[in-house]
Design a protein around this motif. Structure first.
Motif: not given
Lengths: 426, 177
Positions: A1-3, A29-33, A35-39, A295-301
């Motif tokens: 997700m980060i790359p 893109g991040i939402d589509f690939f 995210s577990p739910f449609p943001l 929401a997709a947790g990228v910041s946390r990753a």
């Protein structure tokens, strides 16, 4: 997700897709690939609530203020007046460039506007008086960057908006480092011009009488600064309302200078709408991306990734500073800020650093980005006021000032009080 | 410049002036409010109205910035290409922009539709029926999408005719000013 995020960002930017749109596309893109739910069902609400903001209306108003001021002829009077006070120093008129930039920064929220204004007034003087144009134009490009650290500042408003920090506090925090940096610019100029007099030009002593008469021409600018900043700290007005006061006073100045006309006002309004819409597309894009990243947790990753490196807080900070310097060569200022704030600021806060302090540190790094090629807007602004001369003059002339900025970054890390003293004492 | 592009620029120029006039009204209202507050009273609602004005400034202003070629783009790669390559990148850029604008306009409508169906009012002393500012805001994004789609059609046609000059003029990169 980060790359995906990192390469997506760089790749789409390289395709010369508008920066604001790139941020939207990444969010899609991040939402589509990932995210577990449609943001994106919430997209409309995010766009509405990010732009329905009384804080952000300060952006068009401060841009408008600058547009009116540029068209009212205050700049050239200010320049002449300051020339009499500072041009006796080794380096001569170069100090007038820095001083005028500093004064204008105190009424303008944008670096590009400050540099453009000073360049238009100053460049003809360099030719007429036979100055070496390298350091001369470098001082304008670098001096112009003070526009975003000395309040008011559009970039600090955007920072405050995206990180939910107090804008009056940010303004106050920027004041001392901004003035100190102007002083560093002047000290660097003196040192260089004493060692290599050919870098400067004739020193220009003035009589005290002339100097004091010149002060009269500084009244409009001082008055404007006092009204904007004063009304915020007296508690009469929010930063947004202070911007409205500023527009009112700028209009009064234009009328007094006999520069006001309906045509002038409509040109200023067009400029304000164009610039602020350009800024807002990027800000809204950043807001949407921020929403998806969280929401997709990228910041946390990313946070985990940095924590996993096992660096201490200071080392992590230095890595971040280095990243800004490198990215600053290639990415335009506001884009650099909004694209990185959602990721970097949570990490910084997590490390125990102060959000307000980091805002000022980031602004100085972003100022450096403004004068580092190939993407350094101020270089181009100054160059466009020079016309036929070689571009590399401006680039070379900026190098000493870029080092002054680095020194300021170091000082701010060693002594955070430089930024935090004023906000904490009020 | 073809009549279509000329018309688009002309309309957006008027849009910018209208938005500018709205900003001036906001300035005036704010100044009056500050004065009234010093005298102990208050008109109220400055923050709320400024917020709506900002939403409308953003959504309508982006179209003006679009036809003025003012949206920031990074030209590191683009400036190294010949005019054909530039025109192709410009086409990609305007298509991405149009696609995004369409998505925002589409998703934005759901905000308006929800407000219309619930009759929501702002949680403020003014109790503004929210559909009014939201319709004004949403129509700006709709116009942005329409402007962008028109530009895509124009650029496709010119790309087919290999008229790179026209593409540069319509959707290329303006100066930094």
């Amino acid at each position: 997700m980060i790359p995906f995020t990192a390469f997506g960002l760089l790749g789409l930017l390289a395709l010369s897709i508008p920066v604001g749109i790139v941020l939207f596309l990444l969010a899609f893109g991040i939402d589509f690939f990932f995210s577990p739910f449609p943001l994106m069902r919430g997209l409309g609400q995010v766009v509405w609530s990010s732009s329905n903001s009384a804080t952000l209306i300060a952006i068009p108003l401060f841009v408008l203020l600058g547009e009116i001021l540029v068209r009212s002829g205050v700049a050239s009077r200010t320049y002449t007046a300051l020339d009499k006070w500072v041009s006796w120093l080794p380096g001569g008129l170069i100090h007038a460039n820095i001083a005028t930039s500093t004064m204008f920064s105190a009424t303008s929220g944008s670096s590009v506007a400050t540099a453009a204004t000073v360049a238009t007034v100053a460049m003809p003087q360099a030719r007429a008086l036979g100055y070496n144009e390298k350091l001369f134009s470098g001082a304008i490009a670098a001096g112009g960057t003070l526009g975003i650290i000395i309040p008011p500042s559009i970039n600090l408003i955007v920072y405050g908006f995206l990180t939910e920090s107090s804008i009056p506090q940010l303004f106050l925090a920027g004041l001392l480092p901004g003035l100190l940096m102007a002083l560093l610019f002047m000290i660097f100029t003196v040192i260089l011009c004493v060692m290599w007099p050919s870098l400067g030009g004739p020193r220009r002593p003035s009589a005290w009488r002339e100097r004091f008469i010149g002060l009269l021409d500084l009244i409009p600018i001082f008055g404007l600064f006092a009204a904007i900043v004063g009304s915020i700290y007296a508690g009469w007005a929010t930063p947004t309302e202070a911007a409205a006061i500023g527009v009112g006073i700028a209009l009064a100045i234009a009328v007094q200078q006999r520069a006001f006309s309906l045509d002038m006002l409509s040109q200023a309004l067009r400029g304000a709408v164009r610039t602020s819409a350009m800024i807002m597309l990027v800000v809204i894009g950043a807001y949407v991306l921020n929403f998806v990243l969280t929401a997709a947790g990228v910041s946390r990753a990313l946070q985990d990734l940095l924590n996993g490196l096992g660096l201490g807080p200071l080392a992590t900070l230095l890595v971040i500073v280095l990243m800004y310097i490198v990215l600053g060569f290639f990415i335009e200022t506001l884009s650099l800020m909004v694209a990185t704030i959602p990721i970097v600021v949570p990490i910084i806060v997590h490390l125990g650093y102060d959000k307000i302090w980091f805002g000022i540190l980031m602004i100085i790094l972003v100022e450096m980005a403004l004068i580092t090629p190939p993407v350094g807007l101020n270089l181009y602004v100054v160059q466009s006021a020079r016309g036929r001369a070689p571009f590399k003059d401006v680039m070379l002339g900026c190098i000493p000032y870029a080092f002054a900025m680095l020194l300021m970054v170091g000082l701010l890390i060693l002594a955070p009080q430089l930024a935090l003293f004023l906000p904490s004492s009020l | 410049m073809t009549p279509l592009i000329y018309l688009l620029k002309k309309i957006n120029d008027r849009v910018a002036l209208a938005v500018g006039a709205m900003l001036m009204v906001c300035v005036l209202y704010t100044l009056v409010e500050i004065l009234t507050r010093q005298l102990g009273g208050s008109l109220g609602g400055v923050d709320e109205i400024s917020g709506y004005a900002m939403a409308i400034t953003s959504s309508w202003g982006v179209s003006y910035a679009l036809t003025e070629r003012a949206h920031v783009r990074i030209d590191l790669v683009r400036e190294r290409l010949v005019s054909k390559g530039r025109a192709q990148l410009d086409a990609i850029a305007i298509m991405s922009l149009a696609a995004t604008a369409l998505v925002v306009a589409w998703r934005g409508w759901s905000v308006v539709a929800k407000t219309l169906s619930t009759g929501a009012r702002a949680n403020t002393p003014l109790e503004t029926p929210l559909w009014i500012p939201q319709i004004l805001w949403w129509s700006g994004w709709l116009w942005f999408a329409i402007s962008a789609v028109l530009l895509v059609v124009y650029v496709m046609q010119k790309l087919f005719l290999s008229d790179e000059g026209a593409i540069e003029e319509a959707v290329g990169m303006g100066g930094s000013e």
